[in-house]
Design a protein around this motif. Structure first.
Motif, PDB file in Angstrom:
ATOM      1  N   THR A   1      -5.884  -2.942  -5.959  1.00 25.56           N
ATOM      2  CA  THR A   1      -5.379  -1.502  -5.177  1.00 25.56           C
ATOM      3  C   THR A   1      -6.614  -0.614  -5.128  1.00 25.56           C
ATOM      4  O   THR A   1      -7.087  -0.215  -6.116  1.00 25.56           O
ATOM      5  CB  THR A   1      -4.089  -0.904  -5.856  1.00 25.56           C
ATOM      6  OG1 THR A   1      -3.198  -1.953  -5.643  1.00 25.56           O
ATOM      7  CG2 THR A   1      -3.945   0.075  -5.227  1.00 25.56           C
ATOM      8  N   LYS A   2      -6.988  -0.389  -4.064  1.00 20.22           N
ATOM      9  CA  LYS A   2      -8.130   0.590  -3.785  1.00 20.22           C
ATOM     10  C   LYS A   2      -7.399   1.992  -3.224  1.00 20.22           C
ATOM     11  O   LYS A   2      -6.715   2.082  -2.094  1.00 20.22           O
ATOM     12  CB  LYS A   2      -9.186   0.215  -2.725  1.00 20.22           C
ATOM     13  CG  LYS A   2     -10.204   1.119  -2.463  1.00 20.22           C
ATOM     14  CD  LYS A   2     -11.064   0.684  -1.418  1.00 20.22           C
ATOM     15  CE  LYS A   2     -12.145  -0.253  -2.059  1.00 20.22           C
ATOM     16  NZ  LYS A   2     -13.209  -0.720  -0.919  1.00 20.22           N
ATOM     17  N   THR A   3      -7.855   3.217  -3.827  1.00 15.94           N
ATOM     18  CA  THR A   3      -7.295   4.440  -3.759  1.00 15.94           C
ATOM     19  C   THR A   3      -8.493   5.228  -3.153  1.00 15.94           C
ATOM     20  O   THR A   3      -9.448   5.523  -3.784  1.00 15.94           O
ATOM     21  CB  THR A   3      -6.511   4.962  -4.814  1.00 15.94           C
ATOM     22  OG1 THR A   3      -5.553   4.110  -5.094  1.00 15.94           O
ATOM     23  CG2 THR A   3      -6.010   6.528  -4.406  1.00 15.94           C
TER      24      THR A   3
ATOM     25  N   GLY B   1       0.762  -1.159  -0.121  1.00 14.14           N
ATOM     26  CA  GLY B   1      -0.082   0.036   0.072  1.00 14.14           C
ATOM     27  C   GLY B   1       0.840   1.251  -0.015  1.00 14.14           C
ATOM     28  O   GLY B   1       1.809   1.325   0.098  1.00 14.14           O
ATOM     29  N   SER B   2       0.335   2.421  -0.112  1.00 16.82           N
ATOM     30  CA  SER B   2       1.012   3.726  -0.228  1.00 16.82           C
ATOM     31  C   SER B   2       0.267   4.877   0.275  1.00 16.82           C
ATOM     32  O   SER B   2      -1.106   4.717  -0.021  1.00 16.82           O
ATOM     33  CB  SER B   2       1.577   3.986  -1.476  1.00 16.82           C
ATOM     34  OG  SER B   2       0.707   3.954  -2.483  1.00 16.82           O
TER      35      SER B   2
ATOM     36  N   SER C   1      -3.543   4.556  -0.551  1.00 19.83           N
ATOM     37  CA  SER C   1      -3.639   3.148  -1.395  1.00 19.83           C
ATOM     38  C   SER C   1      -3.450   2.045  -0.700  1.00 19.83           C
ATOM     39  O   SER C   1      -2.575   1.772  -0.162  1.00 19.83           O
ATOM     40  CB  SER C   1      -3.061   2.955  -2.798  1.00 19.83           C
ATOM     41  OG  SER C   1      -3.361   4.254  -3.561  1.00 19.83           O
TER      42      SER C   1
ATOM     43  N   ALA D   1     -14.428  -0.956  -5.605  1.00 23.62           N
ATOM     44  CA  ALA D   1     -14.231  -0.026  -6.571  1.00 23.62           C
ATOM     45  C   ALA D   1     -12.539   0.420  -6.266  1.00 23.62           C
ATOM     46  O   ALA D   1     -11.857   0.469  -5.134  1.00 23.62           O
ATOM     47  CB  ALA D   1     -14.905   1.243  -6.717  1.00 23.62           C
ATOM     48  N   GLY D   2     -11.836   0.698  -7.602  1.00 20.22           N
ATOM     49  CA  GLY D   2     -10.535   0.750  -7.439  1.00 20.22           C
ATOM     50  C   GLY D   2     -10.170   2.288  -6.961  1.00 20.22           C
ATOM     51  O   GLY D   2      -9.190   2.574  -6.380  1.00 20.22           O
TER      52      GLY D   2
ATOM     53  N   ARG E   1      -2.801  -1.040 -12.359  1.00 20.81           N
ATOM     54  CA  ARG E   1      -3.003   0.362 -12.029  1.00 20.81           C
ATOM     55  C   ARG E   1      -2.137   1.090 -12.685  1.00 20.81           C
ATOM     56  O   ARG E   1      -1.140   1.014 -13.449  1.00 20.81           O
ATOM     57  CB  ARG E   1      -2.569   0.567 -10.528  1.00 20.81           C
ATOM     58  CG  ARG E   1      -3.786  -0.175  -9.728  1.00 20.81           C
ATOM     59  CD  ARG E   1      -5.215   0.263  -9.723  1.00 20.81           C
ATOM     60  NE  ARG E   1      -6.105  -0.463  -8.889  1.00 20.81           N
ATOM     61  CZ  ARG E   1      -7.008  -1.466  -9.429  1.00 20.81           C
ATOM     62  NH1 ARG E   1      -6.926  -1.660 -10.573  1.00 20.81           N
ATOM     63  NH2 ARG E   1      -7.787  -1.937  -8.466  1.00 20.81           N
TER      64      ARG E   1
ATOM     65  N   TYR F   1     -11.637  -2.590 -10.302  1.00 15.16           N
ATOM     66  CA  TYR F   1     -11.988  -4.137 -10.266  1.00 15.16           C
ATOM     67  C   TYR F   1     -12.807  -4.760 -11.042  1.00 15.16           C
ATOM     68  O   TYR F   1     -13.487  -4.103 -12.000  1.00 15.16           O
ATOM     69  CB  TYR F   1     -12.999  -4.019  -8.824  1.00 15.16           C
ATOM     70  CG  TYR F   1     -11.984  -3.683  -7.510  1.00 15.16           C
ATOM     71  CD1 TYR F   1     -11.178  -2.819  -7.159  1.00 15.16           C
ATOM     72  CD2 TYR F   1     -12.594  -4.470  -6.105  1.00 15.16           C
ATOM     73  CE1 TYR F   1     -10.431  -2.646  -5.927  1.00 15.16           C
ATOM     74  CE2 TYR F   1     -12.055  -4.105  -5.113  1.00 15.16           C
ATOM     75  CZ  TYR F   1     -10.918  -3.094  -4.988  1.00 15.16           C
ATOM     76  OH  TYR F   1     -10.377  -2.962  -3.908  1.00 15.16           O
TER      77      TYR F   1
END
Lengths: 289, 332, 498
Positions: free
Chosen positions: A280-282, A129-130, A142, C456-457, C483, C476
């Motif tokens: 990755t979810k931001t 993550g970040s 993220s 959701a991304g 990404r 997603y």
């Protein structure tokens, strides 16, 4: 008069229960020397379907567990395996051949791999993550999340270490699994399922199908409620691997391609077995008063 | 008229203003303001490009909206006379140049300003340059209510058309909303003249001290419910004074207040608006947020001093096609 | 509404007419569009071996230029040039030197910003305001951001800081028409920083800024073949992603084409990233900062005419505030200025193509038939020539309606309601897509709960449609994989050496 032993019936593991194949089919499993060992349930497309339903049902809860809790459960799997070491050593020895020393080493490595992955549960997010320094007054973070239901075609040769090496990275990251075991060497997978059933792993998180990846695989690859497919088990069959990848495109599954030949499972896996299953979810939020 | 509409609004909010607790519940129940979003919206409106005929329109409108202000300890009758003259004829060289809306002075100089402006009807619009007086222990508001009311009555008696009062920020920030409310109601009553008419009341929040947009929105509703005719950002004595986002929040408040009550309230940003470019950004915001009904000196004012000369220079540039210089405009 | 309070005022006179903004057109003199363009291969503009096509200004239908349509042989030549540049120059160049080329490009993009913005607006139909304030500066920022990565790649893949990383080779990149230059930057900047060379195909309706970018590569003295631009339509794209000597495929566009690409590369070693469609929910709770939420709804669906894969095309509003939100939304939509994209005050420009306009019209007509609620647009005069569609909302939409499920890719908003947070999540996630979502509430813990639950991304909480080079973007499920942006954006262009 000698006592007649009670033989075990090897069944599927779906949704925390051990059903026979819905189709009623089983197949003969022989040891490395070709001698009859047992009958294993031959998973059908409907078993695959049921397993996906069970997995999907389990996904929300498993993904919502704290990483600490998942870590503890993976470690618990290792503990229970350790407790049943002789059984695993025997199964590996009989299925894979080689020496008992080798079988012992494989079981050691399988247990150690679970411990290794148990430790990753609450670290992978920190490593991948970040916090992103965007050019504006926004908090921006993220984080990795599990992709969902993962179909895994387990390695054909390495019936236990290989199996653990493809299941553990998926579940430690919060994914749920429908795994098709080694076709010729399914028994360690069933024993492993019995360990899972007694290790606080919620039903449906791992579903084990014994049978042929070539017949069950296409149903899983085309299944629209499967989010990712690991083609490891069809290593060496480029045509099948390609067709499965084509089928997987129907809902854009994440695909882990089959290697040309089966991997050496004794080396440390690195992050890739986990990262391909992470989304990755931001998240953005303004910073203000 | 004044009484009827005020009463109507007061009636509508009688439950709300019954106690500190009900008032707090109401004010804290207003939708929050996200700072970043509000500032982005203000900045976005600031990118409108106002050219040619639209710019000419905007400049003349802005001049007509100026409350030409001097609020210094060193103010004298002479200074105020000069200022008032300028308000009537901002550009002596050009009779088509409109008058400003008002001059804004301390109460003791109201009479002086009134003398000059007594017959200031604009030749084209018929408008009169008003005299606005700051009152209520401006700028800090730190005096007893009796003194604030006396200050107000004094200015009204001297002929002030408009009163710019300050709210008690201390009371507001410590949550004594009802006290602030009642003070505004009292000052509004003090604006009444013996003949039943009333000076217009502008309520200054000193938004630089209120700090948050949520507070600006709450203060706006408080003042509107109390019957203020205008809500005004600042005294000019505290930084930051008027800003686009603060004015945005206030314009949203008057828009919403009209939707709720049918009643219009004016908005006056004051302090820190120095250039034509800035003024036009405000007018764009008025136009697109509150709506074109507010594009009138009755409903929108600029509290400013140096702004006027920049408007005049730009106006001359528009008319002559060349840039002007400060030497061609009066410094008063 | 008539003011009821005005009579009480001391009149200061009123001659107010309307505040009509005079036309404020950005000059197009700054752009020099040639009558015809070839392909950019190996550092030079060359004639294509295939046919040609026209690119038009969607706001006027005026033909802007004749563009070469790269055929398989042209694509092959471009891939060979990229391979040569990769093997001989780019993969051998130290990262810190590669970085300087990217910094140079970033600077030239800034220097030629106005030219690029005007050209983008003309070719795409988007408002100059957006091209000027978003597309071009964010594109430049992407080059600036990735430039700095070029000599730090060993830190880009977790776990590889000591074992090292390397580039993949030749990247085939296919981009859409909605943000032509910006999508080019999203693709080219990380690819080059990581040490790959690229062959990029811009969309057939918007090739001009990519071709101007080719010129910028020349200005920057970028070694020949590092960036190659092949113009064309679907066949050109297919030839490119199917080319045997391509190591990486990066695509942004429709989910349908994304799936076709996934099938094309099946069984190969090509790495793939796909940024595809979306049907984002923009969720407004009753305690939202309403004025900002309205702005977020408006920018969510009307930014770039709604030609945005992450557009907030489904408004999910809590029932208790639905009427108020709709009223405010309609009133805000009344201030949107639709028209000449080059006018600096235009908020909504032209639909990019006749085909896209037909699709928006078709889905809107379907919406009108199936939805029980209202179809509403503010009164606005649309120009006679060109492709135009007014900002439109449909109320009374449910999850069963096609306009709530299919990506319209236009300025059309479906309004749905919900009662509880759980219902909002359920509806938001009830789609094969998973690119983005919006949440509006003043309650912090609820924001975090929602952000956690949404599949959701990108989740924008109390904001929407924000982009930044440091911030990973992607979806997603059927919104694709991989990404773009941030450190994560490099992962698609690097591998560990092991």
């Amino acid at each position: 008069m000698a006592r007649v032993d009670v033989r075990k019936t090897y069944k599927l593991y779906i949704g925390g229960a051990f059903p026979r194949s819905e189709s009623g089919h089983s197949y003969e499993v022989t040891d490395s020397k070709g001698a009859f060992m047992a009958n294993a349930a031959l998973a059908s497309r409907k078993d695959a379907r049921d397993a996906v339903v069970a997995a999907r049902k389990a996904f929300g809860g498993w993904a919502a567990r704290t990483a600490y809790n998942r870590a503890q459960i993976l470690y618990r799997i290792a503990e229970v395996m350790e407790d049943r070491r002789p059984q695993f050593v025997d199964a590996v020895y009989r299925c894979e051949g080689g020496s008992t020393a080798r079988a012992n080493k494989v079981v050691d490595e399988a247990i150690d791999r679970l411990v290794w992955y148990a430790g990753w549960a609450d670290k992978i997010g920190q490593v991948t993550g970040s916090a992103n320094p965007v050019a504006g007054p926004f908090f921006n973070l993220s984080t990795p999340e599990p992709t969902g239901v993962v179909a895994v075609l387990a390695p054909q040769a390495s019936s236990l270490l290989g199996l653990v090496s493809v299941i553990a990275p998926a579940i430690t990251t919060g994914n749920v699994v429908v795994v098709v075991s080694s076709h010729q060497r399914p028994l360690p997978a069933v024993t492993f399922a019995e360990v899972l059933a007694t290790s606080d792993v919620p039903g449906g998180v791992v579903n084990v199908l014994t049978g042929d990846a070539a017949t069950v695989g296409p149903w899983l690859a085309a299944h629209m409620d499967v989010n990712a497919i690991d083609l490891t088990g069809v290593a060496g069959d480029a045509e099948l691997a390609r067709n499965l990848e084509i089928a997987a495109a129907d809902n854009l599954k994440r695909v882990r391609r089959a290697p040309a030949a089966e991997t050496d499972w004794s080396t440390e896996p690195g992050l890739e077995p986990m990262t391909w299953l992470l989304e990755t979810k931001t998240v953005w939020h303004p910073i203000g008063i | 008229m004044t009484q009827t509409t005020t009463t109507a609004a007061s009636d509508q909010f009688a439950d709300v203003t019954a106690s500190d607790a009900t008032l707090r519940r109401f004010l804290h129940g207003l939708p929050g303001v996200d700072q970043v979003g509000a500032e982005a919206r203000a900045a976005g409106l600031g990118t409108r490009s106002i050219k040619t005929s639209a710019k000419e329109f905007a400049i003349d409108l802005a001049i007509r909206m100026v409350d030409l202000t001097t609020l210094e300890g060193q103010d004298t009758p002479g200074k105020v006379r000069a200022l008032a003259s300028k308000a009537m004829r901002p550009d002596p060289a050009d009779p088509t140049c409109p008058q400003t809306a008002a001059v804004c002075v301390y109460p003791d100089l109201v009479a002086t300003a009134k003398e000059v402006l007594g017959a200031s009807a604009d030749s084209t619009t018929g408008a009169q340059v008003n005299v606005a007086a700051v009152a209520t222990a401006f700028p800090s508001g730190r005096a007893s209510l009796a003194i604030k009311l006396a200050d107000t009555r004094d200015a009204v008696a001297a002929g002030a058309d408009e009163i710019d009062m300050v709210i008690d920020r201390g009371a507001f920030l410590s949550g004594r909303y009802l006290q602030v409310f009642e003070e505004i109601v009292a000052v509004r009553e003090a604006c009444e003249r013996p003949d039943g008419s009333s000076a217009h009341l502008k309520v200054i929040f000193e938004t630089g001290e209120l700090q948050t947009y949520d507070n600006v929105r709450r203060a706006s509703w408080l003042a509107m419910m109390a019957g203020g005719h205008f809500i005004k950002t600042s005294t000019g004595k505290v930084q930051p004074a008027a800003t686009l986002p603060v004015t945005l929040v206030m314009l949203e408040a008057v828009r919403d207040f009209r939707a709720a009550t049918g009643q219009m309230v004016g908005v006056k940003p004051a302090g820190g608006i120095r250039t034509t470019k800035d003024a036009i950004k405000y007018l764009v915001m008025v136009n697109e947020v509150a709506g074109p009904d507010w594009l009138d000196p009755d409903w929108f004012r600029f509290g400013a001093s140096t702004l006027l000369n920049d408007l005049l220079m730009q106006r001359t540039k528009m008319l002559t096609g060349r840039y002007s210089g400060p030497d061609y405009f009066t410094l008063d | 509404m008539v003011s009821t309070g005005s009579t009480q005022r001391v009149s200061t006179g009123s001659i107010t007419g309307g505040f009509d903004y005079a036309p404020a057109p950005e000059s197009r003199a700054i752009v020099d569009i040639k009558p015809s363009y070839g392909l950019f291969v190996n550092g030079e503009f060359v004639d294509g071996a295939g046919a040609s096509f026209k690119t038009i200004n969607p706001a006027t239908e005026e033909v802007l230029a004749e563009i070469a349509e790269a055929n398989a042989a042209d694509v092959d030549a471009a891939v060979r040039a990229a391979r040569r540049a990769y093997a001989r120059v780019w993969s051998k160049m130290p990262g810190k030197e590669r970085a300087k080329y990217l910094f140079r490009i970033a600077r030239i993009l800034q220097e030629r910003a106005r030219e690029l913005a005007v050209l983008e607006s003309i070719d795409n139909g988007k408002p100059i305001k957006e091209a000027r304030d978003v597309d071009v500066p964010v594109a430049a920022a992407h080059f600036f951001y990735y430039a700095g990565w070029a000599d730090k790649l060993e830190y880009a893949l977790p776990g590889n800081a000591h074992s090292g990383v390397r580039s993949l080779g030749v990247a085939a990149q296919v981009i859409p028409w909605n943000f032509p230059l910006l999508m080019l930057a999203w693709k080219i900047a990380p690819a080059l920083a990581a040490g790959n060379t690229v062959v990029l195909k811009p969309a057939e309706t918007t090739p001009l800024t990519a071709l101007l970018f080719a010129e910028i590569c020349q200005q920057a003295d970028l070694p020949a073949g590092v960036v190659n631009i092949v113009t064309g339509a679907g066949d050109t794209g297919q030839a490119l992603v199917g080319h045997a000597d391509v190591d990486k495929v990066a695509f942004t566009g429709s989910t349908e084409v994304g799936k076709a690409i996934a099938r094309t590369v099946a069984g190969t070693d090509k790495r793939v990233t796909l940024e595809l469609g979306g049907k984002a929910a923009n969720i407004v709770f009753d305690d939202a900062p309403l004025d900002q939420a309205i702005e977020g709804i408006v920018s969510g669906i009307f930014f770039n005419q709604g030609h945005v894969c992450c557009a907030g095309s489904r408004l999910l509003v809590q029932e208790s505030v639905a009427d108020e939100v709709l009223e405010r939304l309609k009133s805000r939509m009344g201030t949107l200025r639709v028209g000449d994209p080059l006018d600096k005050n235009t908020d909504i420009g032209a639909i990019n193509s006749a085909e896209q306009l037909a699709r928006i019209r078709e889905l809107s007509a379907i919406g009108e038939q199936e939805v029980a609620g209202e179809r509403w647009s503010p009164p606005c005069e649309l120009p006679e020539r060109g492709f135009w569609f007014p900002p439109t909302i449909f109320t009374g939409v449910t999850q069963a309606h096609r306009i709530a499920r299919e990506e319209i890719f236009g300025p059309v908003l479906s309004v749905l309601t919900f009662r509880t947070p759980a219902e909002a999540v359920e509806k938001a996630n009830n789609t094969p897509y998973g690119l983005s979502a919006g949440v509006w509430t003043e309650k912090g813990s609820r924001i975090l709960w929602m952000a956690d639950q949404l599949r959701a991304g990108v989740v924008w909480a109390n904001t929407f449609n924000k982009f930044d080079p440091t911030s990973p973007f992607g979806g997603y499920k059927e919104s694709g994989y991989g990404r773009e942006g941030g450190r994560h954006g490099l992962e698609g262009y690097l591998k560990g050496t092991e």
